[in-house]
Write a protein that holds these residues in place. Structure first.
Motif, PDB file in Angstrom:
ATOM      1  N   MET A 113      -4.207   3.434  -1.874  1.00  0.00           N
ATOM      2  CA  MET A 113      -3.696   2.436  -0.916  1.00  0.00           C
ATOM      3  C   MET A 113      -4.723   1.305  -0.760  1.00  0.00           C
ATOM      4  O   MET A 113      -4.370   0.127  -0.744  1.00  0.00           O
ATOM      5  CB  MET A 113      -3.402   3.112   0.434  1.00  0.00           C
ATOM      6  CG  MET A 113      -2.346   4.206   0.317  1.00  0.00           C
ATOM      7  SD  MET A 113      -2.113   5.165   1.826  1.00  0.00           S
ATOM      8  CE  MET A 113      -0.917   4.155   2.693  1.00  0.00           C
TER       9      MET A 113
ATOM     10  N   MET B   1       0.824  -1.224   0.000  1.00  0.00           N
ATOM     11  CA  MET B   1       0.000   0.000   0.000  1.00  0.00           C
ATOM     12  C   MET B   1       0.856   1.271   0.000  1.00  0.00           C
ATOM     13  O   MET B   1       0.509   2.259  -0.644  1.00  0.00           O
ATOM     14  CB  MET B   1      -1.012   0.001   1.150  1.00  0.00           C
ATOM     15  CG  MET B   1      -0.466   0.043   2.518  1.00  0.00           C
ATOM     16  SD  MET B   1      -1.855   0.241   3.693  1.00  0.00           S
ATOM     17  CE  MET B   1      -1.049  -0.213   5.196  1.00  0.00           C
ATOM     18  N   HIS B   2       1.997   1.241   0.715  1.00  0.00           N
ATOM     19  CA  HIS B   2       2.815   2.461   0.762  1.00  0.00           C
ATOM     20  C   HIS B   2       3.483   2.739  -0.585  1.00  0.00           C
ATOM     21  O   HIS B   2       3.521   3.886  -1.043  1.00  0.00           O
ATOM     22  CB  HIS B   2       3.861   2.352   1.877  1.00  0.00           C
ATOM     23  CG  HIS B   2       3.269   2.520   3.243  1.00  0.00           C
ATOM     24  ND1 HIS B   2       2.679   3.684   3.656  1.00  0.00           N
ATOM     25  CD2 HIS B   2       3.151   1.657   4.280  1.00  0.00           C
ATOM     26  CE1 HIS B   2       2.230   3.547   4.892  1.00  0.00           C
ATOM     27  NE2 HIS B   2       2.499   2.320   5.293  1.00  0.00           N
TER      28      HIS B   2
ATOM     29  N   ALA C 261       1.023   4.237  -3.011  1.00  0.00           N
ATOM     30  CA  ALA C 261       0.783   5.662  -2.751  1.00  0.00           C
ATOM     31  C   ALA C 261       1.973   6.499  -3.220  1.00  0.00           C
ATOM     32  O   ALA C 261       1.801   7.527  -3.894  1.00  0.00           O
ATOM     33  CB  ALA C 261       0.524   5.878  -1.254  1.00  0.00           C
TER      34      ALA C 261
END
Ligand code: NAP
Length: 288
Positions: A279, A27-28, A31
């Motif tokens: 995310m 998810m990071h 982003a």
């Protein structure tokens, strides 16, 4: 897709052991890529005994801007930091650390992450006793969150009386003095009769475990207005939440907590808003 790693690239990451199962890099990095930033988020597998050396070593690497902590480091990291913010002090666990000047500053974003999906629910929390199943690290953040919600009493259930006593003892006095009570599992049916929110903070029902912490018969005891919240996010839904939904009880899984604790951490590291929908999509895509 990750962008290029350059000589200028700044580093974020997650320390755990093991850490290979962590979904945080997914998810990071999604982003970071969508924001076009010169950052990368990497897993740091760090055995328990090596944590002090890792914290000191990462401080010397100037490009490391911050990191998350997962099992088994959330508590042990505390004395190794230069500052611990009040929310993490009251929980007794740090899941996010940021480099501020030449100092490591720790906070806890699990509490706010847990609370986020509950913000959509319109109810009088002062009438919603909380029943928390499990007394591990996540249960500590959930206790702090239930205190913030204003639940009139917080019941924590565990299977080991010694660990339960230790759990109660390690909560800060603010939480202990609140209506926090610990119980053996045998008290569950009695507590379900009056529960407003029941939270599974154990791994029961995770991945390929077909079990549920609450049986269908026990679910039938819950008041109709109760909420069932499982911190687990694989599978979606767990058996616990399937039983709750079949009973007409509002069910919440752990995915939004995972997404929101991550988004709050990334926003703190970057000092700018982050694309939480990206995310969310990256995680859902990865999990399916
Ligand atoms: P933990 O520190 O290992 O604590 C687990 C707790 O569950 C302990 O109290 C343990 O009891 C209890 N437990 C384990 N197996 C049990 C069983 N068969 N019967 C009864 N109790 C049992 O783990 P944690 O970090 O608190 O995590 C707990 C769960 O929350 C995990 O599934 C984790 O994936 C999930 N989680 C989700 C998020 C999210 O963002 N959604 C964040 C954090 C954690 P003993 O101490 O007696 O072993």
């Amino acid at each position: 897709m990750l962008g290029s790693v350059l000589g200028t690239t700044k580093i974020l990451g997650v320390m755990g052991f093991p850490v290979s199962h962590s979904l945080s890099p997914v998810m990071h990095n999604a982003a970071i890529a969508s924001m076009g930033l010169d950052y990368v988020y990497v897993p740091f597998p760090i055995p328990v005994d090596d944590l002090p050396a890792a914290i000191a070593g990462l401080k010397a690497i100037q490009s490391v801007q911050g990191f998350n902590l997962t099992i088994p480091h959330k508590v042990e990291v505390i004395p190794l930091l230069d500052e611990v913010l009040p929310i993490a002090q009251s929980v007794g666990a740090v899941n996010t650390v940021k480099r501020i000047g030449d100092r490591w500053v720790g906070t806890n974003t699990d509490v706010a992450g847990f609370l986020e999906p509950l913000k959509q629910i319109n109810c009088d929390w002062s009438q919603m006793p909380a029943v928390i199943l499990g007394s591990g690290g996540a249960a500590k953040a959930v206790v702090a969150a239930c205190l913030e919600l204003g639940c009139p009493v917080i019941h924590v259930l565990g299977r080991d009386p010694k660990k339960l006593k230790k759990f109660h003892g390690t909560m800060t006095s603010q939480l202990r003095d609140y209506n926090l009570r610990v119980h053996p599992w045998a008290s569950l049916p009695h507590l379900l009769e009056v529960a407003g929110i029941v939270i599974n903070a154990t791994p029961i029902g995770m991945a390929h475990d077909p079990h549920t912490p609450i049986s269908e018969a026990e679910m039938a005891i819950l008041p109709n207005h109760a909420i069932a919240y499982d911190l687990i996010y694989t599978p979606r839904p767990t058996k616990f939440l399937q039983i709750a939904e079949a009973r007409g009880i509002k069910a919440i899984d752990g995915l939004e907590m995972l997404i929101n604790q991550g988004a709050i951490a990334l926003e703190w590291w970057l000092d700018q808003p982050v694309p939480i929908q990206i995310m969310r999509q990256a995680l859902i895509h990865h999990l399916t």
